[in-house]
Design a protein around this motif. Structure first.
Motif, short mmCIF file in Angstrom:
data_model
loop_
_atom_site.label_atom_id
_atom_site.label_comp_id
_atom_site.label_asym_id
_atom_site.label_seq_id
_atom_site.Cartn_x
_atom_site.Cartn_y
_atom_site.Cartn_z
N SER A 1 0.85 13.73 0.51
CA SER A 1 1.90 12.72 0.60
C SER A 1 3.11 13.15 -0.24
CB SER A 1 1.37 11.38 0.10
OG SER A 1 2.44 10.53 -0.26
N VAL B 1 -6.96 17.02 -5.65
CA VAL B 1 -7.86 16.19 -6.43
C VAL B 1 -9.22 16.86 -6.38
CG1 VAL B 1 -9.12 13.99 -6.50
CG2 VAL B 1 -6.65 14.02 -6.10
N SER C 1 3.51 10.79 -3.25
CA SER C 1 2.51 11.00 -4.31
C SER C 1 2.82 12.27 -5.09
CB SER C 1 1.10 11.08 -3.71
OG SER C 1 0.73 9.85 -3.13
N ARG C 2 3.16 13.34 -4.39
CA ARG C 2 3.49 14.61 -5.05
C ARG C 2 4.71 14.44 -5.96
NH1 ARG C 2 1.74 19.44 -3.33
NH2 ARG C 2 3.79 20.35 -3.59
N SER D 1 -4.34 5.45 -2.03
CA SER D 1 -3.33 6.51 -1.92
C SER D 1 -3.45 7.42 -3.13
CB SER D 1 -1.92 5.90 -1.84
OG SER D 1 -1.61 5.21 -3.03
N GLY D 2 -2.71 8.52 -3.11
CA GLY D 2 -2.68 9.44 -4.24
C GLY D 2 -4.05 9.96 -4.62
N VAL D 3 -4.41 9.85 -5.89
CA VAL D 3 -5.69 10.37 -6.37
C VAL D 3 -6.85 9.46 -6.00
CG1 VAL D 3 -4.61 11.64 -8.27
CG2 VAL D 3 -5.53 9.34 -8.68
N GLU E 1 -6.49 17.95 -0.74
CA GLU E 1 -5.11 18.27 -1.10
C GLU E 1 -4.29 16.98 -1.07
OE1 GLU E 1 -1.31 21.02 0.25
OE2 GLU E 1 -3.20 21.22 1.33
N ILE E 2 -3.43 16.84 -2.05
CA ILE E 2 -2.49 15.71 -2.08
C ILE E 2 -1.29 16.13 -1.25
CG2 ILE E 2 -1.02 14.25 -3.52
CD1 ILE E 2 -3.03 14.85 -5.82
N ILE F 1 0.28 6.96 -6.79
CA ILE F 1 -0.69 7.82 -7.47
C ILE F 1 -2.03 7.12 -7.60
CG2 ILE F 1 -1.24 9.04 -9.62
CD1 ILE F 1 1.81 9.38 -10.02
#
Length: 182
Positions: free
Chosen positions: A164, A5, A167-168, A151-153, A161-162, A143
């Motif tokens: 999870s 992100v 999330s990925r 969480s996520g973005v 860095e993402i 996300i």
């Protein structure tokens, strides 16, 4: 391939939004204006000292230094960048692929691009932004999260860095559903 992100921030380039400036110029940038080329700087203490000289508190300087070093050294060619708008004005998430990584952009190249802290100096030199975005309202909670459980973005921070797996996985699935391919 890693996923990061990178928030565009609330700045303006001339009359354009900072977000639009990034899209038009095929770059990604952060609004931290520390006068230090991070290409050969790997030490967070050096970055923190430069930030503190600009009046930034030690706690904020520590966080910003970590994010700047991530931006400069961890994001590589081929990585994916997700840029949610910071105030949710546009209600979508930009998706890009890094073509050329970090570049220090001295102020003589960007006199019209300023944040609240001064000129923008740190960019990803070339990003291929996809024309299709991810609409926030249609994203699963892995996300875009509602409420306080981020969480996520929506995790706190400007650059991260993402990591999870959920999330990925869900980001890749949402990209696939919308034919976002690079």
């Amino acid at each position: 391939m890693k996923m990061f992100v990178v928030r565009a921030g609330d700045v303006r380039a001339g009359q354009k939004s900072f977000r639009q400036f990034n899209l038009d110029n095929k770059i990604s940038s952060v609004a931290f204006s520390v006068k230090l080329n991070l290409k050969n700087t790997h030490d967070s203490e050096t970055v923190m000292q430069a930030l503190e000289k600009q009046g930034i508190t030690t706690d904020s300087a520590r966080r910003i230094a970590s994010e700047l070093l991530t931006f400069a050294h961890d994001i590589k060619k081929g990585d994916l960048i997700f840029t949610p708008d910071s105030r949710r004005k546009f209600q979508d998430i930009l998706v890009g692929k890094v073509v050329e990584p970090y570049l220090y952009w001295p102020s003589e190249h960007n006199d019209d691009l300023f944040s609240d802290n001064g000129p923008i100096r740190h960019i990803l030199e070339d990003v291929e932004w996809h024309k299709t975005t991810l609409p926030r309202k249609e994203m699963p909670e892995t996300i875009c999260s509602a409420g306080h459980a981020k969480s996520g973005v929506d995790l706190r921070g400007t650059v991260f860095e993402i990591k999870s797996p959920e999330s990925r996985r869900d980001l890749l699935e949402e990209m696939r559903k919308r034919n976002i391919e690079f």
